[in-house]
Design a protein around this motif. Sequence first.
Motif, PDB file in Angstrom:
ATOM      1  N   THR A  92       0.831  -1.201   0.000  1.00  0.00           N
ATOM      2  CA  THR A  92       0.000   0.000   0.000  1.00  0.00           C
ATOM      3  C   THR A  92       0.866   1.253   0.000  1.00  0.00           C
ATOM      4  O   THR A  92       0.646   2.203  -0.773  1.00  0.00           O
ATOM      5  CB  THR A  92      -0.933   0.007   1.219  1.00  0.00           C
ATOM      6  OG1 THR A  92      -1.741  -1.177   1.193  1.00  0.00           O
ATOM      7  CG2 THR A  92      -1.826   1.226   1.222  1.00  0.00           C
ATOM      8  N   LEU A  93       1.897   1.262   0.859  1.00  0.00           N
ATOM      9  CA  LEU A  93       2.790   2.419   0.936  1.00  0.00           C
ATOM     10  C   LEU A  93       3.531   2.627  -0.376  1.00  0.00           C
ATOM     11  O   LEU A  93       3.695   3.771  -0.829  1.00  0.00           O
ATOM     12  CB  LEU A  93       3.791   2.236   2.089  1.00  0.00           C
ATOM     13  CG  LEU A  93       3.201   2.294   3.498  1.00  0.00           C
ATOM     14  CD1 LEU A  93       4.230   1.865   4.533  1.00  0.00           C
ATOM     15  CD2 LEU A  93       2.709   3.700   3.808  1.00  0.00           C
ATOM     16  N   PHE A  94       3.990   1.539  -0.996  1.00  0.00           N
ATOM     17  CA  PHE A  94       4.693   1.644  -2.281  1.00  0.00           C
ATOM     18  C   PHE A  94       3.890   2.473  -3.278  1.00  0.00           C
ATOM     19  O   PHE A  94       4.371   3.456  -3.830  1.00  0.00           O
ATOM     20  CB  PHE A  94       4.908   0.255  -2.887  1.00  0.00           C
ATOM     21  CG  PHE A  94       6.129  -0.464  -2.384  1.00  0.00           C
ATOM     22  CD1 PHE A  94       7.258   0.226  -1.977  1.00  0.00           C
ATOM     23  CD2 PHE A  94       6.151  -1.847  -2.337  1.00  0.00           C
ATOM     24  CE1 PHE A  94       8.380  -0.443  -1.515  1.00  0.00           C
ATOM     25  CE2 PHE A  94       7.266  -2.526  -1.885  1.00  0.00           C
ATOM     26  CZ  PHE A  94       8.381  -1.823  -1.477  1.00  0.00           C
ATOM     27  N   PHE A  95       2.658   2.041  -3.511  1.00  0.00           N
ATOM     28  CA  PHE A  95       1.912   2.606  -4.630  1.00  0.00           C
ATOM     29  C   PHE A  95       1.217   3.911  -4.271  1.00  0.00           C
ATOM     30  O   PHE A  95       0.983   4.747  -5.142  1.00  0.00           O
ATOM     31  CB  PHE A  95       0.947   1.559  -5.176  1.00  0.00           C
ATOM     32  CG  PHE A  95       1.687   0.367  -5.738  1.00  0.00           C
ATOM     33  CD1 PHE A  95       2.556   0.527  -6.796  1.00  0.00           C
ATOM     34  CD2 PHE A  95       1.567  -0.889  -5.162  1.00  0.00           C
ATOM     35  CE1 PHE A  95       3.277  -0.554  -7.306  1.00  0.00           C
ATOM     36  CE2 PHE A  95       2.273  -1.976  -5.663  1.00  0.00           C
ATOM     37  CZ  PHE A  95       3.130  -1.801  -6.742  1.00  0.00           C
ATOM     38  N   VAL A  96       0.924   4.126  -2.987  1.00  0.00           N
ATOM     39  CA  VAL A  96       0.394   5.422  -2.584  1.00  0.00           C
ATOM     40  C   VAL A  96       1.468   6.497  -2.738  1.00  0.00           C
ATOM     41  O   VAL A  96       1.233   7.574  -3.308  1.00  0.00           O
ATOM     42  CB  VAL A  96      -0.136   5.381  -1.140  1.00  0.00           C
ATOM     43  CG1 VAL A  96      -0.391   6.794  -0.618  1.00  0.00           C
ATOM     44  CG2 VAL A  96      -1.420   4.557  -1.071  1.00  0.00           C
ATOM     45  N   PHE A  97       2.689   6.195  -2.257  1.00  0.00           N
ATOM     46  CA  PHE A  97       3.754   7.193  -2.344  1.00  0.00           C
ATOM     47  C   PHE A  97       4.312   7.305  -3.753  1.00  0.00           C
ATOM     48  O   PHE A  97       4.829   8.358  -4.128  1.00  0.00           O
ATOM     49  CB  PHE A  97       4.865   6.885  -1.327  1.00  0.00           C
ATOM     50  CG  PHE A  97       4.545   7.402   0.049  1.00  0.00           C
ATOM     51  CD1 PHE A  97       4.892   8.689   0.422  1.00  0.00           C
ATOM     52  CD2 PHE A  97       3.843   6.618   0.949  1.00  0.00           C
ATOM     53  CE1 PHE A  97       4.566   9.181   1.670  1.00  0.00           C
ATOM     54  CE2 PHE A  97       3.510   7.094   2.201  1.00  0.00           C
ATOM     55  CZ  PHE A  97       3.870   8.382   2.574  1.00  0.00           C
ATOM     56  N   LEU A  98       4.220   6.243  -4.542  1.00  0.00           N
ATOM     57  CA  LEU A  98       4.587   6.353  -5.959  1.00  0.00           C
ATOM     58  C   LEU A  98       3.699   7.401  -6.631  1.00  0.00           C
ATOM     59  O   LEU A  98       4.193   8.323  -7.287  1.00  0.00           O
ATOM     60  CB  LEU A  98       4.436   4.989  -6.652  1.00  0.00           C
ATOM     61  CG  LEU A  98       4.848   4.896  -8.135  1.00  0.00           C
ATOM     62  CD1 LEU A  98       5.207   3.453  -8.488  1.00  0.00           C
ATOM     63  CD2 LEU A  98       3.765   5.370  -9.101  1.00  0.00           C
ATOM     64  N   GLY A  99       2.379   7.252  -6.457  1.00  0.00           N
ATOM     65  CA  GLY A  99       1.456   8.188  -7.085  1.00  0.00           C
ATOM     66  C   GLY A  99       1.603   9.600  -6.554  1.00  0.00           C
ATOM     67  O   GLY A  99       1.618  10.575  -7.328  1.00  0.00           O
ATOM     68  N   CYS A 100       1.750   9.728  -5.231  1.00  0.00           N
ATOM     69  CA  CYS A 100       1.847  11.067  -4.625  1.00  0.00           C
ATOM     70  C   CYS A 100       3.138  11.775  -5.019  1.00  0.00           C
ATOM     71  O   CYS A 100       3.129  12.965  -5.339  1.00  0.00           O
ATOM     72  CB  CYS A 100       1.746  10.961  -3.103  1.00  0.00           C
ATOM     73  SG  CYS A 100       0.119  10.440  -2.514  1.00  0.00           S
ATOM     74  N   SER A 101       4.264  11.053  -4.976  1.00  0.00           N
ATOM     75  CA  SER A 101       5.542  11.696  -5.309  1.00  0.00           C
ATOM     76  C   SER A 101       5.594  12.090  -6.778  1.00  0.00           C
ATOM     77  O   SER A 101       6.113  13.157  -7.130  1.00  0.00           O
ATOM     78  CB  SER A 101       6.711  10.768  -4.966  1.00  0.00           C
ATOM     79  OG  SER A 101       6.660   9.578  -5.727  1.00  0.00           O
ATOM     80  N   ALA A 102       5.046  11.237  -7.649  1.00  0.00           N
ATOM     81  CA  ALA A 102       5.015  11.581  -9.074  1.00  0.00           C
ATOM     82  C   ALA A 102       4.169  12.816  -9.316  1.00  0.00           C
ATOM     83  O   ALA A 102       4.502  13.675 -10.147  1.00  0.00           O
ATOM     84  CB  ALA A 102       4.479  10.400  -9.884  1.00  0.00           C
TER      85      ALA A 102
END
Length: 549
Positions: A92-102
Amino acid sequence: MSATLAATGFGLLAKERTIARPGFNRWLVPPAALAIHLCIGMAYGFSVFWLPLSKAVGITAPLACPADMGFFAQVFATGCDWKISMLGWMYTLFFVFLGCSAAIWGGWLERAGPRKAGVVAALCWCGGLVISALGVYLHQIWMLWLGSGVIGGIGLGLGYISPVSTLIKWFPDRRGMATGMAIMGFGGGAMIGAPLADKLMNAFATPTSVGVWETFLCLAAIYFVFMMAGALGYRVPPPDWKPAGWTPPPAAQKSMVTQRHVHLDKAWRTPQFWLVWGVLCLNVTAGIGIIGMASPLLQEVFAGKLIGVDASFNELDAAQKTQIAAVAAGFTGLLSLFNIAGRFFWASLSDKLGRKLTYSIFFLLGCGLYAAIPTTAAAGSLALFVIFFCVILSMYGGGFATVPAYLADMFGTRMVGAIHGRLLTAWATAGILGPVIVNYIREYQLEQGVARADAYTVTMYILAGLLVLGFICNGLVKPVAEQHYMSDEELADEKRQADDTHQHFVDDVEVLAKEATHSGKVLLAWAAVWIPLGWGIWITLQKTAALFG
């Protein structure tokens, strides 16, 4: 100032230092992008660590925490093992922060250039692995969440979007193929990383260690070398560069492909952006839910039929369940291969069909396949069941690879990396919706007494319905209205703010196009990424053989 930076080494990361010189071959850029994507793609393979980490204290078997120990006490406890459900939060953290940082730093990437973004991605992803290694050594799960989940997730986002704008500018004649080549690496990263991690853990395992923290450190070192090589290998073309002999097609009224540009601040406020956001979100929601449940789905639907026994899942003994688990692992591997192949195949095909038509195929064909799966399962047709899911997963990967070109067609190439970054919040949303829909509906069905083989029927129809909504969103996409495009003055001003005029390179544009050759560097660059990728594919094919054995 620039001389000082160059002298200290930081000049290597300056955007002007990434402008390609005469004689540069554009085919050197895709392997540089692949080098980064193959490393960060290991995010998909992190489940290989869950079982060893669940017995990091007990070593041979999990040492459960006391039943009355609260959640926060377990987070800081050093004397008992973590539950796999706690470790699963990493996804969950991987893909939430992937989307947010991008989304947050996409605009910065356009100004700073792909090389600097790639270096930051390497520091975050590999630094996160080092922090996670320390967390395993000290047995503090919050350090894994912070290290790989948060910091590593930021590295995922920056690394994922770092080559998008650059590749589209280098390949204006084949936008879909260019982004497909890079983004297929993200799908293939786990095929290399997961078996490599498994071998490393076995090598480092001792009577007092499961070998995970040592593996994290090794992977951090290996990935850092590859990601830095990829980042330093990035080059951007001079302004107004075009491939030799290629002429942009004439602008047509109501065409979906524009030669103009929309600023990030305006692009995300247009209806086109949110329609494509819905297109990506719905396509990914349907696919990502299946990826997480592929193995248990096959086992519970076909059960004993996978090993030639006429028995339901609950009727199998422990040894038989182990056998069908091996077959299901082959099924998961096969899906990974189609996920990767679909990223290149569908994105390349979209160059000929157009992005809108390609997505229409995704939704119409996908809807039909999802709706047909319950009937296929009831008929006991394993071959059709596997074929249907392979096609579905190819379109799931194809959706990721095609969307950057879709955005470039509508909003221009100037800020497509930043716009793509904002759009990836759709992925973060789908990463939550997909597993929730599949997992909770399955649990509810089982609680209501539905047989395991039938527990996915309703889910398949719901996913088919989501694809119908995606088809509607895609059908509503129209060319961007005239008032959203940047004027010539606004474009020139934006270039000045980004320090992206570089007039001293403009004279070399024609020379650059003519002098590029297929040198030995191109072969070496592609070999550097295809050798490990080929090894990963070979390992996956060996596992897949069990499915047909």
